[in-house]
Design an enzyme around this catalytic site. Structure first.
Site, PDB file in Angstrom:
ATOM      1  CD  GLU A   1      15.556 -42.643  33.448  1.00 36.55           C
ATOM      2  OE1 GLU A   1      16.526 -42.862  32.711  1.00 36.55           O
ATOM      3  OE2 GLU A   1      15.506 -43.016  34.632  1.00 36.55           O
TER       4      GLU A   1
ATOM      5  CB  SER B   1     -16.301 -38.849  31.679  1.00 37.45           C
ATOM      6  OG  SER B   1     -15.065 -38.613  31.003  1.00 37.45           O
TER       7      SER B   1
ATOM      8  CB  CYS C   1      20.466 -45.994  38.065  1.00 39.75           C
ATOM      9  SG  CYS C   1      21.014 -45.122  39.504  1.00 39.75           S
TER      10      CYS C   1
ATOM     11  N   GLY D   1     -14.338 -36.354  29.136  1.00 45.01           N
ATOM     12  CA  GLY D   1     -12.872 -36.289  29.207  1.00 45.01           C
ATOM     13  C   GLY D   1     -12.204 -36.928  27.998  1.00 45.01           C
ATOM     14  CB  VAL D   2      -8.615 -36.874  27.018  1.00 40.10           C
ATOM     15  CG1 VAL D   2      -7.782 -37.330  25.848  1.00 40.10           C
ATOM     16  CG2 VAL D   2      -8.480 -35.380  27.218  1.00 40.10           C
TER      17      VAL D   2
ATOM     18  CB  SER E   1     -14.636 -41.748  28.266  1.00 39.49           C
ATOM     19  OG  SER E   1     -15.008 -40.394  28.303  1.00 39.49           O
ATOM     20  CB  SER E   2     -13.612 -38.351  24.006  1.00 40.33           C
ATOM     21  OG  SER E   2     -14.276 -37.652  25.023  1.00 40.33           O
TER      22      SER E   2
ATOM     23  CG  HIS F   1      18.331 -41.772  36.328  1.00 39.34           C
ATOM     24  ND1 HIS F   1      17.514 -42.866  36.425  1.00 39.34           N
ATOM     25  CD2 HIS F   1      18.970 -41.685  37.516  1.00 39.34           C
ATOM     26  CE1 HIS F   1      17.643 -43.422  37.611  1.00 39.34           C
ATOM     27  NE2 HIS F   1      18.522 -42.713  38.301  1.00 39.34           N
TER      28      HIS F   1
END
Ligand code: XMP
Length: 509
Positions: free
Chosen positions: A169, A221, A79, A223-224, A226-227, A167
């Protein structure tokens, strides 16, 4: 050395999407601003120029220096990127008078051209531009056209430089991934060696080198991110890593105990810190949402810092920062537009005088999940909905009391467990309940009641920047509503939030 594709960003909303598509092909790529990118070394196999909200005809249009790239490395302009090259090397770009927004079909394709291998005639592409290339430089030739856009694709003779005005993508370009494959694999010659397994192996090796025998502290936390960061470090340095998990009293029902338990099962060296009273005490009487955020951020830092100081000889603070947080964005509306607002604990490293290690800073969210899967982290943790740092504090509108927290935890629990049992949890990106500062009249048995209203919210999203409300089945909503009103004392009315973001936000505060 990791081979890569460089993506030069001109500020398009789709730049990150280009990067994610390239990575889906197991090819590593990096996004850099068009005017600030590293000189390509032998690890760079090719370069992609993104789209842009600017027109090449604007006075302040972004102009990259391609002298070290064009003709030396495979180059694909998308583009704006394509229009820039056409204009800059002797062609002409003008405002378009025909429709060049939305779906179109490739009516002509040069099938001998390597960029369009396997792409079918009439293949659907997505156009999104106000300008169009009306004349190509002499040594450029057309390799694809649509009915309205003659120069849908071009190639520069005798060099691996290509441009496309659509585009590849976006999802609506049905064979876009094939086109990107043709570019990064066939033309650039990338090996497709960017896999979760190779990432884990290389990151563990480099963490070992970086950290040596030092000690590291990390805040979990639930969450994904930090784990996964914790498990990578655990694999690299084992017991040199101490994880801290703070109970701020604003988590979901039983979340603290459950999450702490699952972390211990994963073999992590984790310390739970019960700071409920401290947080709730400091929040007493506060109803302004930004004040709540600031207090929670500050208290978190204080609690975390005090606990980390008890571990002797800690040199590093690990954080679960991911790639979208570190990409330097090309600002279209001035520098302030790029500042992220939800960074509640941004000051932690400065306060603690620790070096920062961020093992996930190269990954997109979907890649973090894949790496987590590779590390055998349980699907319950990997599939968990995002949850804001300030937790239920920003879902209790107005002042927070322990009683309101307990009430909201019950409501939220019924809703979330309901989503799980009805197989709806994984179809939703984020869900939760909000306690409104409103009392409404109801009847229960022969009695008139005057009790609280709760709102339920469930959204789909990819990154939280935009979101749609989820059309949960009426049957399900009806059931959950009765269950909440019957089981949670103090609630006599349930409403469902049907606003999208924008113009609403996901959270109510
Ligand atoms: P909004 O409400 O801005 O939320 O549409 C977008 C996403 O960000 C989360 N959120 C926060 N996360 N600290 C966080 O860590 C915060 O202060 C905060 N505020 C909102 C929200 O849950 C959603 O996922």
């Amino acid at each position: 050395m990791q081979e890569k594709i460089l993506i030069l960003d001109f500020g398009s909303q789709y730049t990150q999407l280009i990067a994610r598509r390239v990575r889906e092909l197991n090819v590593y790529c990096e996004i850099h601003p068009f005017n600030k990118f590293p000189e390509p070394d032998e690890t760079v196999k090719g370069v992609i120029l993104s789209g842009s909200p600017f027109s090449v005809r604007d006075k302040n249009a972004p102009i990259p220096d391609l002298s070290k790239i064009k003709g030396r490395l495979p180059l694909l302009g998308v583009c704006y990127g394509a229009q820039f090259m056409a204009q800059n090397y002797g062609g002409l770009v003008e405002a378009s008078d025909s429709r060049e927004y939305g779906r179109a079909n490739l009516k002509y394709i040069d099938h001998d051209n390597e960029l369009f291998l396997e792409i079918e005639k009439d293949s659907q592409v997505w156009m999104s531009h106000g300008d169009t290339i009306i004349k190509l430089p002499d040594n450029f030739r057309i390799i694809a056209s649509t009915n309205d856009v003659e120069v849908a694709g071009y190639k520069v003779q005798d060099e691996p430089t290509y441009g496309i005005q659509f585009h590849p993508e976006v999802y609506h370009t049905t064979q876009g991934l094939q086109l990107l494959y043709n570019f990064v694999v066939d033309i650039c010659g990338c090996n497709r060696d960017w896999t979760p397994a190779s990432f884990v192996e290389e990151t563990v090796e480099s963490l070992k080198k970086q950290i040596g025998t030092d000690k590291v502290v990390l805040g979990l936390s639930g969450g994904v991110d930090s784990s996964v960061a914790a498990m990578l470090l655990h694999k690299a340095i084992g017991k040199q890593l101490t994880c801290l998990f703070v109970d701020n009293g604003l988590l979901r029902k039983n979340e603290y105990e459950k999450v702490l338990d699952s972390y211990k099962h994963m073999g992590l060296n984790v310390i739970g810190i019960d700071a409920k009273d401290r947080f709730l005490g400091e929040l007493y009487g506060v109803s302004d949402p930004e004040k709540k955020r600031k207090i929670i951020g500050r208290v978190f830092i204080e609690v975390f810092d005090a606990e980390a100081k008890k571990i002797t000889g800690v040199r590093w603070l690990a954080q679960g920062t991911i790639y979208p947080d570190v990409i330097e964005s090309v600002s279209v509306n001035g520098p302030s537009a790029t500042i992220k607002s939800h960074h509640n604990v941004g000051g932690l490293p400065e306060k603690m005088h620790l070096k920062v290690v961020e093992p996930l800073k190269l990954l997109f969210k979907d890649e973090v999940r894949k790496v987590g899967h590779e590390l055998n982290i349980s699907p319950t943790i990997l599939g968990r909905h995002p949850f804001p740092g300030p937790g239920l504090a920003i879902r209790i509108l107005g002042e927070i009391t322990p009683e309101k927290v307990a009430l909201l935890q019950e409501v939220d629990h019924i809703f979330i467990e309901g989503l799980r049992t009805h197989n709806l949890y994984d179809k939703v990106w984020q869900a939760g309940a909000i306690l409104l500062p409103v009392q409404s009249v109801g009847v229960m048995g022969d009695e008139r009641t005057y009790e609280s209203v709760v709102a339920l919210r469930a959204v789909t999203s990819t990154d939280g920047m935009t979101a749609d409300w989820v059309h949960l089945p009426y049957e399900f909503l009806g059931r959950i509503s009765s269950e909440i009103i019957n089981r949670v004392k103090g609630v006599n009315r349930v409403v469902y939030d049907i606003s999208s973001k924008p113009p609403a936000t996901i959270e109510w505060e």
